[in-house]
Design a protein around this motif. Sequence first.
Motif, mmCIF file in Angstrom:
data_model
loop_
_atom_site.group_PDB
_atom_site.id
_atom_site.type_symbol
_atom_site.label_atom_id
_atom_site.label_comp_id
_atom_site.label_asym_id
_atom_site.label_seq_id
_atom_site.Cartn_x
_atom_site.Cartn_y
_atom_site.Cartn_z
ATOM 1 N N VAL A 41 0.835 -1.204 0.000
ATOM 2 C CA VAL A 41 0.000 0.000 0.000
ATOM 3 C C VAL A 41 0.868 1.251 0.000
ATOM 4 N N THR A 42 1.913 1.260 0.810
ATOM 5 C CA THR A 42 2.815 2.413 0.857
ATOM 6 C C THR A 42 3.473 2.641 -0.492
ATOM 7 N N ALA A 43 3.906 1.556 -1.139
ATOM 8 C CA ALA A 43 4.511 1.686 -2.466
ATOM 9 C C ALA A 43 3.515 2.249 -3.478
ATOM 10 N N MET A 44 2.263 1.812 -3.401
ATOM 11 C CA MET A 44 1.244 2.323 -4.320
ATOM 12 C C MET A 44 0.947 3.791 -4.062
ATOM 13 N N ILE A 45 0.924 4.190 -2.785
ATOM 14 C CA ILE A 45 0.672 5.592 -2.450
ATOM 15 C C ILE A 45 1.808 6.474 -2.949
ATOM 16 N N VAL A 46 3.051 6.057 -2.686
ATOM 17 C CA VAL A 46 4.213 6.830 -3.133
ATOM 18 C C VAL A 46 4.232 6.936 -4.653
ATOM 19 N N THR A 47 3.997 5.818 -5.326
ATOM 20 C CA THR A 47 4.001 5.813 -6.785
ATOM 21 C C THR A 47 2.892 6.696 -7.352
ATOM 22 N N GLY A 48 1.695 6.551 -6.800
ATOM 23 C CA GLY A 48 0.565 7.336 -7.305
ATOM 24 C C GLY A 48 0.764 8.824 -7.128
ATOM 25 N N ILE A 49 1.241 9.245 -5.951
ATOM 26 C CA ILE A 49 1.462 10.668 -5.704
ATOM 27 C C ILE A 49 2.550 11.216 -6.608
ATOM 28 N N ALA A 268 -5.706 14.662 -7.865
ATOM 29 C CA ALA A 268 -5.107 13.628 -8.714
ATOM 30 C C ALA A 268 -4.411 12.568 -7.875
ATOM 31 N N SER A 269 -3.771 12.978 -6.779
ATOM 32 C CA SER A 269 -3.088 12.019 -5.914
ATOM 33 C C SER A 269 -4.084 11.082 -5.243
ATOM 34 N N LEU A 270 -5.201 11.620 -4.755
ATOM 35 C CA LEU A 270 -6.223 10.776 -4.132
ATOM 36 C C LEU A 270 -6.836 9.810 -5.151
ATOM 37 N N MET A 271 -7.062 10.310 -6.374
ATOM 38 C CA MET A 271 -7.579 9.429 -7.425
ATOM 39 C C MET A 271 -6.596 8.315 -7.743
ATOM 40 N N SER A 272 -5.306 8.649 -7.745
ATOM 41 C CA SER A 272 -4.299 7.632 -8.039
ATOM 42 C C SER A 272 -4.259 6.565 -6.946
ATOM 43 N N ILE A 273 -4.430 6.985 -5.688
ATOM 44 C CA ILE A 273 -4.455 6.012 -4.590
ATOM 45 C C ILE A 273 -5.660 5.090 -4.725
#
Length: 317
Positions: A41-49, A268-273
């Motif tokens: 999850v952390t990797a996905m959050i970092v990547t998405g942001i 955009a960051s929230l949408m990416s998450i």
Amino acid sequence: MRNSKKLILLAVLAIICVLLYGFYDLKGGFDYAFPKRMTRVTAMIVTGIAISYSTVVFQTITQNRILTPSMMGLDSMYEVVQTLIYFFAGSMSIWVLNKYLNFGAAITAMVLFALILYRFLFRSDKHPIYLLLLIGMIIGTLLGSLVTFLQVMIDPVEYLSLQSRLFATFTNVKAELLYIAIGILLLAFIYGYLIMDKLDVMSLGRENAMNLGVNYDRMVMNVLILSSVLIATSTALVGPITFFGLIVANLAYQFLTTYKHSVLILGASLMSIIALVGGQFLVEHIFELRTTLSVIINFIGGIYFIFLLLKESRSAQ
């Protein structure tokens, strides 16, 4: 609905996706399985942001909502680095086995590639930025051809090992690399916060921004480098995701009717998450890992890219 309420809605959906992925059908012992999921999850959050931030600011300086940093050939440069390592050193070399060396080599190569491209090709008074993007696309195609040529000559066993690095994956994230990626992301955010007002002014165009006191050429160079660092970090962490930035950035423009970059980047960051965590939840629990999230994103993104091109061509007429 006001943008504040829209952002709250997106935040709630993002939290729900994180909780679902973290706790749904938890097997193998909580102490073992839960930290594994939180690492993903952390990797996905970092990547998405990182992808969302870099895409929004990149589209601001290019004044075009179809172009993304991937157009500069950064994804192709990542593939070149990994292919060269496997071709000359092999899958058992320290450049592959040592995660820090591989991560550092990928980021350094992509950032240097971007710096060289900007240093020798980008001249605000001589070359328009679209020429830079066109050359970046040509170089990306050339690098892709080089990768294909080298992959044909690689041993089949080495090739299979290489392929696992050339496609984005969130199921095998290196936890120790997350700290480096988070540190880079925080530094980029600190600088991005300081220039947020200037980005709002730059969205008005070159002439208007310069009349309002913004050193436009210098800001463009700084933002391009910032965008390259963020894309390089996300790509080196999980692999290339070509169309993801295009999707979340344009959805943010349509959902949040504002010019403020603080709101657009947050949206955009929230949408990416939501897209990454929710999409990975579907891949693991609904599709049962029969496909990968990157394949789904690139498929949807390709269709969305064609839709945007058709929309732009109709509006131009």
